[in-house]
Design a protein around this motif. Sequence first.
Motif, short mmCIF file in Angstrom:
data_model
loop_
_atom_site.label_atom_id
_atom_site.label_comp_id
_atom_site.label_asym_id
_atom_site.label_seq_id
_atom_site.Cartn_x
_atom_site.Cartn_y
_atom_site.Cartn_z
N SER A 174 -7.38 -3.37 -2.00
CA SER A 174 -6.23 -2.51 -1.80
C SER A 174 -6.32 -1.31 -1.26
O SER A 174 -5.50 -0.88 -0.36
N GLY A 195 -2.84 -0.39 6.65
CA GLY A 195 -1.51 -0.22 7.09
C GLY A 195 -1.21 1.42 7.45
O GLY A 195 -0.37 1.46 8.35
N ALA A 196 -1.63 2.49 6.87
CA ALA A 196 -1.53 3.67 7.46
C ALA A 196 -1.87 4.13 8.56
O ALA A 196 -1.32 5.11 9.44
N ARG A 245 0.24 -1.74 -3.17
CA ARG A 245 0.25 -0.85 -4.14
C ARG A 245 0.34 -1.91 -5.19
O ARG A 245 -0.31 -1.68 -6.53
N TYR A 292 1.59 -9.44 2.62
CA TYR A 292 0.62 -9.26 3.99
C TYR A 292 0.73 -9.99 5.20
O TYR A 292 0.98 -9.49 6.19
N ASP A 324 2.91 -2.13 2.60
CA ASP A 324 2.63 -1.20 1.52
C ASP A 324 2.60 -1.44 0.21
O ASP A 324 2.08 -1.32 -0.61
N THR A 325 3.96 -2.19 -0.08
CA THR A 325 4.42 -2.79 -1.31
C THR A 325 3.23 -3.79 -1.81
O THR A 325 2.56 -3.60 -2.98
N ARG A 354 0.71 1.14 11.73
CA ARG A 354 1.82 2.31 11.85
C ARG A 354 2.37 2.07 13.44
O ARG A 354 3.61 2.00 13.53
N LEU A 356 5.96 -2.21 7.56
CA LEU A 356 4.76 -1.38 7.18
C LEU A 356 5.33 -1.19 5.84
O LEU A 356 4.51 -1.21 4.74
N GLU A 357 6.58 -1.10 5.12
CA GLU A 357 6.96 -0.74 3.80
C GLU A 357 6.69 -2.08 3.05
O GLU A 357 6.11 -2.00 1.88
N GLY A 365 -4.39 -0.44 2.33
CA GLY A 365 -3.55 0.92 2.37
C GLY A 365 -3.95 1.66 3.57
O GLY A 365 -3.10 2.26 4.49
#
Length: 126
Positions: free
Chosen positions: A16, A23-24, A44, A89, A40-41, A28, A36-37, A20
């Motif tokens: 995870s 993704g960041a 998380r 993902y 991220d979900t 991006r 991307l959201e 993260g």
Amino acid sequence: MTQIFFTIAAIFGGLSVAAGAFGAHALREKVSERMLEIFDTGARYQMYHALALLLVAILISRVETPPTTLFISGWLFIIGVTIFSGSLYVLSLTGIKSLGAITPLGGLSLMAGWAALAVTAATIKL
């Protein structure tokens, strides 16, 4: 079973964090803000349930006779993370929208895991 749940929780947690960071930093500029959201979900919820699975492992090791619902909770968290986060993902990386149809099955598994954990909480003696 304690060791299996503990190990999988640690793997989920580490992955995870890696997701993260991926993704960041790496995604991006490559995917839309919406994708991307979604990614991220997935990361998380994977972390939340890595921690929940860790709790299950700890409870199994501490409760004299762990109820079946505790083991069920752990397996439902594993299945739920795999389906829920995994489908998010893949959806965010590929854009295959039909994958969104299986995401709720993972969500149902996660909710069932919490329900089984609630039943456990109501029945065990700590």
